[in-house]
Design a protein around this motif. Structure first.
Motif, PDB file in Angstrom:
ATOM      1  N   ILE A   1     -11.672  -2.055   1.121  1.00 27.42           N
ATOM      2  CA  ILE A   1     -12.306  -2.224   2.433  1.00 27.42           C
ATOM      3  C   ILE A   1     -12.668  -0.866   3.012  1.00 27.42           C
ATOM      4  N   LEU A   2     -11.739   0.090   2.910  1.00 29.11           N
ATOM      5  CA  LEU A   2     -11.997   1.438   3.409  1.00 29.11           C
ATOM      6  C   LEU A   2     -13.153   2.091   2.663  1.00 29.11           C
ATOM      7  N   LEU A   3     -13.156   1.982   1.333  1.00 32.19           N
ATOM      8  CA  LEU A   3     -14.218   2.595   0.533  1.00 32.19           C
ATOM      9  C   LEU A   3     -15.573   1.972   0.836  1.00 32.19           C
ATOM     10  N   ALA A   4     -15.598   0.656   1.042  1.00 34.30           N
ATOM     11  CA  ALA A   4     -16.855  -0.020   1.363  1.00 34.30           C
ATOM     12  C   ALA A   4     -17.385   0.457   2.715  1.00 34.30           C
ATOM     13  N   ALA A   5     -16.493   0.580   3.697  1.00 38.71           N
ATOM     14  CA  ALA A   5     -16.906   1.050   5.020  1.00 38.71           C
ATOM     15  C   ALA A   5     -17.426   2.480   4.956  1.00 38.71           C
ATOM     16  N   MET A   6     -16.763   3.324   4.158  1.00 35.58           N
ATOM     17  CA  MET A   6     -17.211   4.703   4.017  1.00 35.58           C
ATOM     18  C   MET A   6     -18.560   4.773   3.307  1.00 35.58           C
ATOM     19  N   ALA A   7     -18.763   3.902   2.333  1.00 35.39           N
ATOM     20  CA  ALA A   7     -20.041   3.879   1.617  1.00 35.39           C
ATOM     21  C   ALA A   7     -21.179   3.496   2.556  1.00 35.39           C
TER      22      ALA A   7
ATOM     23  N   SER B   1     -17.311  13.264   6.805  1.00 36.28           N
ATOM     24  CA  SER B   1     -16.547  14.461   7.133  1.00 36.28           C
ATOM     25  C   SER B   1     -15.506  14.739   6.052  1.00 36.28           C
ATOM     26  N   ARG B   2     -15.061  15.993   5.984  1.00 41.96           N
ATOM     27  CA  ARG B   2     -14.016  16.352   5.024  1.00 41.96           C
ATOM     28  C   ARG B   2     -12.745  15.555   5.296  1.00 41.96           C
ATOM     29  N   MET B   3     -12.480  15.298   6.570  1.00 39.27           N
ATOM     30  CA  MET B   3     -11.289  14.545   6.934  1.00 39.27           C
ATOM     31  C   MET B   3     -11.367  13.116   6.410  1.00 39.27           C
ATOM     32  N   GLN B   4     -12.547  12.511   6.494  1.00 37.57           N
ATOM     33  CA  GLN B   4     -12.728  11.152   5.990  1.00 37.57           C
ATOM     34  C   GLN B   4     -12.531  11.103   4.483  1.00 37.57           C
ATOM     35  N   VAL B   5     -13.081  12.071   3.786  1.00 36.96           N
ATOM     36  CA  VAL B   5     -12.937  12.125   2.327  1.00 36.96           C
ATOM     37  C   VAL B   5     -11.475  12.353   1.950  1.00 36.96           C
ATOM     38  N   PHE B   6     -10.825  13.264   2.657  1.00 33.27           N
ATOM     39  CA  PHE B   6      -9.418  13.557   2.389  1.00 33.27           C
ATOM     40  C   PHE B   6      -8.553  12.329   2.636  1.00 33.27           C
TER      41      PHE B   6
ATOM     42  N   MET C   1      -6.203  10.226  -0.027  1.00 33.52           N
ATOM     43  CA  MET C   1      -4.776   9.984   0.201  1.00 33.52           C
ATOM     44  C   MET C   1      -4.461   8.494   0.135  1.00 33.52           C
ATOM     45  N   VAL C   2      -5.336   7.679   0.700  1.00 36.49           N
ATOM     46  CA  VAL C   2      -5.126   6.231   0.679  1.00 36.49           C
ATOM     47  C   VAL C   2      -5.144   5.710  -0.754  1.00 36.49           C
ATOM     48  N   ILE C   3      -6.125   6.173  -1.540  1.00 41.47           N
ATOM     49  CA  ILE C   3      -6.231   5.735  -2.937  1.00 41.47           C
ATOM     50  C   ILE C   3      -5.021   6.221  -3.739  1.00 41.47           C
ATOM     51  N   PHE C   4      -4.679   7.489  -3.575  1.00 43.46           N
ATOM     52  CA  PHE C   4      -3.576   8.077  -4.347  1.00 43.46           C
ATOM     53  C   PHE C   4      -2.244   7.394  -4.026  1.00 43.46           C
ATOM     54  N   PHE C   5      -1.925   7.304  -2.748  1.00 39.03           N
ATOM     55  CA  PHE C   5      -0.635   6.719  -2.381  1.00 39.03           C
ATOM     56  C   PHE C   5      -0.650   5.197  -2.499  1.00 39.03           C
ATOM     57  N   GLY C   6      -1.830   4.592  -2.367  1.00 43.52           N
ATOM     58  CA  GLY C   6      -1.920   3.163  -2.631  1.00 43.52           C
ATOM     59  C   GLY C   6      -1.638   2.872  -4.091  1.00 43.52           C
TER      60      GLY C   6
ATOM     61  N   MET D   1       4.612   7.024   3.693  1.00 46.67           N
ATOM     62  CA  MET D   1       4.711   8.484   3.803  1.00 46.67           C
ATOM     63  C   MET D   1       3.348   9.161   3.737  1.00 46.67           C
ATOM     64  N   LYS D   2       2.311   8.411   3.337  1.00 48.05           N
ATOM     65  CA  LYS D   2       0.939   8.949   3.325  1.00 48.05           C
ATOM     66  C   LYS D   2       0.572   9.520   4.693  1.00 48.05           C
ATOM     67  N   THR D   3       0.925   8.805   5.744  1.00 44.48           N
ATOM     68  CA  THR D   3       0.578   9.243   7.095  1.00 44.48           C
ATOM     69  C   THR D   3       1.235  10.579   7.421  1.00 44.48           C
ATOM     70  N   THR D   4       2.480  10.732   7.015  1.00 47.60           N
ATOM     71  CA  THR D   4       3.184  11.995   7.248  1.00 47.60           C
ATOM     72  C   THR D   4       2.463  13.146   6.566  1.00 47.60           C
ATOM     73  N   ILE D   5       2.028  12.927   5.331  1.00 44.38           N
ATOM     74  CA  ILE D   5       1.390  14.000   4.571  1.00 44.38           C
ATOM     75  C   ILE D   5       0.023  14.352   5.158  1.00 44.38           C
ATOM     76  N   VAL D   6      -0.731  13.343   5.592  1.00 47.21           N
ATOM     77  CA  VAL D   6      -2.037  13.610   6.201  1.00 47.21           C
ATOM     78  C   VAL D   6      -1.863  14.466   7.451  1.00 47.21           C
TER      79      VAL D   6
END
Length: 203
Positions: free
Chosen positions: A54-60, A70-75, A79-84, A98-103
């Protein structure tokens, strides 16, 4: 590709919609258990995995409409893909939490590095939209660095001590609201450092 202007409401829907969708999906299936490949997954983990496409579709869509991310959106997407992925692989919801903590930690760290070098990385990103004297940018950056660090610490405390229900609600609504209010308060307090359009034109 040059950035295009789109309806601000549509932009907000594309940026915030995936998080709201995650929240609603979680509420719907939080008490259910799903079996894939012989392994059982909680409703939270399944919600987190559904959140990724859903996130990737919205970003696309956002990229197609504006020509820019933005770089923040890409980052954040990374993080969502990696930690997911880690959450699904280890069948452990702690990775997604813990993804939120790292971001927040990375953002605080980047701003902190800039401050140590006597620079405001925030100025590089926002100066076009918010002309301000360097002193104002340094103050703003320092305060935002502290806020990101505080949010990261708060997230760690919350996911480790509270229920998943509490964490999801705070992650979806409280953290973004606190950050938004903080930003508006800082912009109001730093008005004396603003540079008028005429002054910018002279420079």
């Amino acid at each position: 590709m040059a950035e295009k202007t789109i309806n601000p409401i549509l932009k907000q829907v594309l940026e915030l919609g995936p998080t709201i969708a995650f929240f609603l999906i979680y509420l719907r299936i939080r008490d259910e258990t799903f079996t894939f490949g012989g392994a059982e997954y909680t409703g939270f983990i399944v919600s987190a995995l559904i959140f990724i496409p859903i996130l990737l579709a919205a970003m696309a869509v956002l990229w197609m409409l504006t020509g820019k991310l933005s770089r923040m959106q890409v980052f954040t997407a990374f993080m969502v893909i990696f930690f997911g992925g880690l959450t699904a692989y280890f069948n452990d919801e702690r990775f997604f939490k813990m993804k939120t903590t790292i971001v927040y930690g990375v953002m605080a760290g980047l701003l902190g590095i800039g401050l140590l070098r006597g620079q405001s990385y925030l100025q590089y990103v926002m100066e076009e939209f918010l002309p301000m004297e360097k002193e104002g940018w340094m103050i703003f950056t320092r305060r935002l660095c502290y806020m990101f660090a505080a949010l990261g610490i708060a997230n760690e405390i919350i996911w480790r001590t509270q229920t998943t229900d509490v964490w999801v609600k705070l992650e979806t609504f409280a953290f973004p609201a606190v950050l938004m209010v903080f930003l508006w308060v800082q912009i109001y307090k730093l008005q004396r450092y603003f540079i008028e359009p005429a002054e910018v034109a002279k420079d």
